[in-house]
Design an enzyme around this catalytic site. Sequence first.
Site, PDB file in Angstrom:
ATOM      1  N   ARG A 180      19.228 -55.647 -15.269  1.00 44.89           N
ATOM      2  CA  ARG A 180      19.541 -55.970 -16.665  1.00 44.89           C
ATOM      3  C   ARG A 180      18.869 -57.281 -17.062  1.00 44.89           C
ATOM      4  O   ARG A 180      18.367 -57.429 -18.182  1.00 44.89           O
ATOM      5  CB  ARG A 180      21.060 -56.069 -16.863  1.00 44.89           C
ATOM      6  N   ARG A 200      34.128 -61.310 -14.529  1.00 42.92           N
ATOM      7  CA  ARG A 200      34.556 -60.272 -15.459  1.00 42.92           C
ATOM      8  C   ARG A 200      35.071 -59.059 -14.688  1.00 42.92           C
ATOM      9  O   ARG A 200      36.101 -58.495 -15.026  1.00 42.92           O
ATOM     10  CB  ARG A 200      33.382 -59.862 -16.365  1.00 42.92           C
ATOM     11  N   ARG A 220      32.841 -51.697 -15.689  1.00 43.74           N
ATOM     12  CA  ARG A 220      31.600 -51.108 -16.199  1.00 43.74           C
ATOM     13  C   ARG A 220      30.675 -50.688 -15.060  1.00 43.74           C
ATOM     14  O   ARG A 220      30.505 -51.409 -14.086  1.00 43.74           O
ATOM     15  CB  ARG A 220      30.879 -52.146 -17.068  1.00 43.74           C
TER      16      ARG A 220
HETATM   17  P1  ADP Z   1      25.281 -56.823 -21.691  1.00 47.21           P
HETATM   18  O1  ADP Z   1      26.518 -57.471 -21.191  1.00 47.21           O
HETATM   19  O2  ADP Z   1      24.331 -56.468 -20.590  1.00 47.21           O
HETATM   20  O3  ADP Z   1      24.630 -57.561 -22.789  1.00 47.21           O
HETATM   21  P2  ADP Z   1      25.906 -54.527 -23.428  1.00 47.21           P
HETATM   22  O4  ADP Z   1      27.296 -54.042 -23.434  1.00 47.21           O
HETATM   23  O5  ADP Z   1      25.401 -55.190 -24.655  1.00 47.21           O
HETATM   24  O6  ADP Z   1      25.757 -55.410 -22.141  1.00 47.21           O
HETATM   25  O7  ADP Z   1      24.923 -53.292 -23.097  1.00 47.21           O
HETATM   26  C1  ADP Z   1      25.065 -52.502 -21.944  1.00 47.21           C
HETATM   27  C2  ADP Z   1      23.863 -51.558 -21.774  1.00 47.21           C
HETATM   28  O8  ADP Z   1      23.767 -50.699 -22.929  1.00 47.21           O
HETATM   29  C3  ADP Z   1      22.508 -52.226 -21.700  1.00 47.21           C
HETATM   30  O9  ADP Z   1      22.188 -52.652 -20.392  1.00 47.21           O
HETATM   31  C4  ADP Z   1      21.590 -51.096 -22.186  1.00 47.21           C
HETATM   32  O10 ADP Z   1      21.372 -50.127 -21.194  1.00 47.21           O
HETATM   33  C5  ADP Z   1      22.409 -50.440 -23.270  1.00 47.21           C
HETATM   34  N1  ADP Z   1      22.114 -51.040 -24.610  1.00 47.21           N
HETATM   35  C6  ADP Z   1      22.984 -51.738 -25.389  1.00 47.21           C
HETATM   36  N2  ADP Z   1      22.398 -52.131 -26.531  1.00 47.21           N
HETATM   37  C7  ADP Z   1      21.108 -51.684 -26.459  1.00 47.21           C
HETATM   38  C8  ADP Z   1      19.985 -51.783 -27.316  1.00 47.21           C
HETATM   39  N3  ADP Z   1      20.035 -52.440 -28.487  1.00 47.21           N
HETATM   40  N4  ADP Z   1      18.817 -51.205 -26.922  1.00 47.21           N
HETATM   41  C9  ADP Z   1      18.727 -50.542 -25.780  1.00 47.21           C
HETATM   42  N5  ADP Z   1      19.743 -50.417 -24.912  1.00 47.21           N
HETATM   43  C10 ADP Z   1      20.924 -50.977 -25.239  1.00 47.21           C
END
Ligand code: ADP
Length: 208
Positions: A152, A129, A141
């Site tokens: 993560r 990605r 990102r």
């Molecule tokens: P990923 O590809 O890791 O699933 P996301 O774009 O969904 O990435 O989320 C990126 C970051 O945003 C997460 O690592 C977290 O820090 C924050 N985040 C997103 N959604 C949530 C949530 N529902 N609760 C807490 N933190 C969140």
Amino acid sequence: MFMRLILLGPPGAGKGTQAQRLVHHYGIIQLSTGDMLRAAVAAGTPVGLKAKDIMASGGLVPDDVVIGIISDRLEQADAKDGFILDGFPRTVPQAEALDRLLQSKDFALDAVIELRVDESALLQRVENRVAEMTERGEQVRADDKPEVLSQRLASYRALTEPLIRYYSERSKLLTVDGMMAIDDVTRDIRRVLRRSGVPMSKFGVRRW
Ligand code: ADP
């Protein structure tokens, strides 16, 4: 079509990609807390200021913050026709809050689609990605770095994975093999949804 879905899976599982395809196929909206938080960070809002460093280090933003965001978003008119939640809920308290939110609106959740992926494949996917985004000249990102990815993943394992059991106990869980090619995963999601009778027209007629 009318559906309320959750996409569940570790970082790099393909939730965003598959959510986009479901949006096109079924004509419902995607609600990604990750995208919403990144927009808040970019705009420098109070939520963004709170979330910025937590996200960059691979931790989870506090439950009350994301619950607030989703609660506001579900109030908007377009959410009445169904939605795909991508990246929310990510903890059991978030899932409980979502249950309460939906109940208060007399909304029911139709299904939770779990994208199951081997952990060993995730680092390579995130690296791909990053390479693709760099090639397109897009900003990469802040959390797409190998050392942050392991954090993560640790957050996922400790706090999000328990949701698999949570939704399985509530008979909402549909598991799809996320290791297949993108198109095959999409086809399988549609197949498991059809098989469970989830896609409904807005008039409440089940479509097969
Ligand atoms: P990923 O590809 O890791 O699933 P996301 O774009 O969904 O990435 O989320 C990126 C970051 O945003 C997460 O690592 C977290 O820090 C924050 N985040 C997103 N959604 C949530 C949530 N529902 N609760 C807490 N933190 C969140």
